[in-house]
Design a protein around this motif. Structure first.
Motif, PDB file in Angstrom:
ATOM      1  N   TRP A  96       0.777  -1.233   0.000  1.00 16.71           N
ATOM      2  CA  TRP A  96       0.000   0.000   0.000  1.00 16.71           C
ATOM      3  C   TRP A  96       0.811   1.287   0.000  1.00 16.71           C
ATOM      4  N   GLU A  97       2.132   1.201  -0.059  1.00 17.31           N
ATOM      5  CA  GLU A  97       2.928   2.413   0.147  1.00 17.31           C
ATOM      6  C   GLU A  97       2.625   3.523  -0.842  1.00 17.31           C
ATOM      7  N   PRO A  98       2.733   4.776  -0.376  1.00 19.89           N
ATOM      8  CA  PRO A  98       2.917   5.147   1.021  1.00 19.89           C
ATOM      9  C   PRO A  98       1.631   4.873   1.788  1.00 19.89           C
ATOM     10  N   VAL A  99       1.771   4.482   3.033  1.00 18.65           N
ATOM     11  CA  VAL A  99       0.612   4.107   3.833  1.00 18.65           C
ATOM     12  C   VAL A  99       0.722   4.746   5.217  1.00 18.65           C
ATOM     13  N   GLY A 126      -0.282  16.943   9.856  1.00 16.64           N
ATOM     14  CA  GLY A 126       0.950  16.657  10.583  1.00 16.64           C
ATOM     15  C   GLY A 126       0.830  15.580  11.648  1.00 16.64           C
ATOM     16  N   ARG A 127      -0.414  15.216  12.018  1.00 18.53           N
ATOM     17  CA  ARG A 127      -0.605  14.148  13.001  1.00 18.53           C
ATOM     18  C   ARG A 127      -0.413  12.773  12.382  1.00 18.53           C
ATOM     19  N   LEU A 128      -0.517  12.698  11.052  1.00 15.64           N
ATOM     20  CA  LEU A 128      -0.436  11.414  10.366  1.00 15.64           C
ATOM     21  C   LEU A 128       1.002  11.100   9.956  1.00 15.64           C
ATOM     22  N   VAL A 129       1.379   9.828  10.124  1.00 16.48           N
ATOM     23  CA  VAL A 129       2.711   9.373   9.743  1.00 16.48           C
ATOM     24  C   VAL A 129       2.573   8.477   8.517  1.00 16.48           C
ATOM     25  N   LEU A 130       3.313   8.832   7.466  1.00 18.09           N
ATOM     26  CA  LEU A 130       3.327   8.026   6.249  1.00 18.09           C
ATOM     27  C   LEU A 130       4.557   7.136   6.260  1.00 18.09           C
ATOM     28  N   VAL A 131       4.378   5.881   5.868  1.00 22.60           N
ATOM     29  CA  VAL A 131       5.458   4.905   5.891  1.00 22.60           C
ATOM     30  C   VAL A 131       5.688   4.396   4.479  1.00 22.60           C
ATOM     31  N   LYS A 132       6.981   4.303   4.124  1.00 21.25           N
ATOM     32  CA  LYS A 132       7.376   3.769   2.813  1.00 21.25           C
ATOM     33  C   LYS A 132       8.552   2.821   3.017  1.00 21.25           C
ATOM     34  N   LEU A 133       8.714   1.913   2.076  1.00 23.33           N
ATOM     35  CA  LEU A 133       9.907   1.061   2.072  1.00 23.33           C
ATOM     36  C   LEU A 133      11.071   1.843   1.499  1.00 23.33           C
TER      37      LEU A 133
END
Length: 176
Positions: free
Chosen positions: A75-78, A116-123
């Protein structure tokens, strides 16, 4: 070439089922529903433990770390909250696992520009490379887990498991 009966803890499945039947025979119990759910739990744990001890151990990953990498890969970015929902993890568990994966250079976390409260995660490139190598190995373990089932039954078995998941998930919605 006889297969040894699987163990349910220190007892075989047959011994456990006999003991449960003796204890509950006079109760108004749906034994088929109980057998399905208890065997589903046993099977899930057996597969998870097997994959953790073999494929995932070779990559120094826990089951939780693998699930995090898998969800990010797909799903990235997720958002981190989506990873927690998909994996069924608490935020605290997810935070610790992501710190470890980030420290190993497999993922990156950034704050969302929109919120800004949300964190996006990527490989990272290293994380993508690992998943491209790891997932075919993982899938071989999945194939081994179902090797004694007829290939023609796999689709309907997956459908039945999906139906259980949908039913239970619908109950969560009713409660909320």
């Amino acid at each position: 070439d006889t297969q040894e009966e699987p163990m349910a803890g220190p007892h075989t499945l047959a011994e456990t089922e006999r003991q449960v039947n003796e204890k509950l025979v006079h109760k108004n119990i749906n034994f088929e529903a109980m057998a399905v759910t208890s065997n589903l739990f046993r099977a899930a744990n057996a597969v998870r433990n097997y994959l953790e001890r073999t494929v995932l151990a070779e990559h120094d990953l826990s089951w939780t770390a693998f699930v995090v990498l898998w969800v990010v890969w797909i799903w990235e970015p997720v958002e981190s909250r989506v990873i927690a929902e998909e994996g069924g993890f608490s935020k605290a568990t997810l935070t610790g696992v992501m710190q470890t994966l980030e420290g190993r250079g497999l993922i990156t976390r950034t704050r969302s520009n929109k919120d800004g409260r949300l964190v996006l995660v990527k490989l990272t490139a290293k994380g993508r490379k690992m998943m491209l190598k790891l997932f075919p190995e993982f899938n071989k373990g999945e194939q081994l887990a179902v090797a004694d089932l007829k290939r023609s039954d796999l689709g309907s078995f997956a459908d039945l498991l999906r139906a259980v998941t949908i039913t239970v998930d619908a109950q969560k919605l009713i409660k909320n």
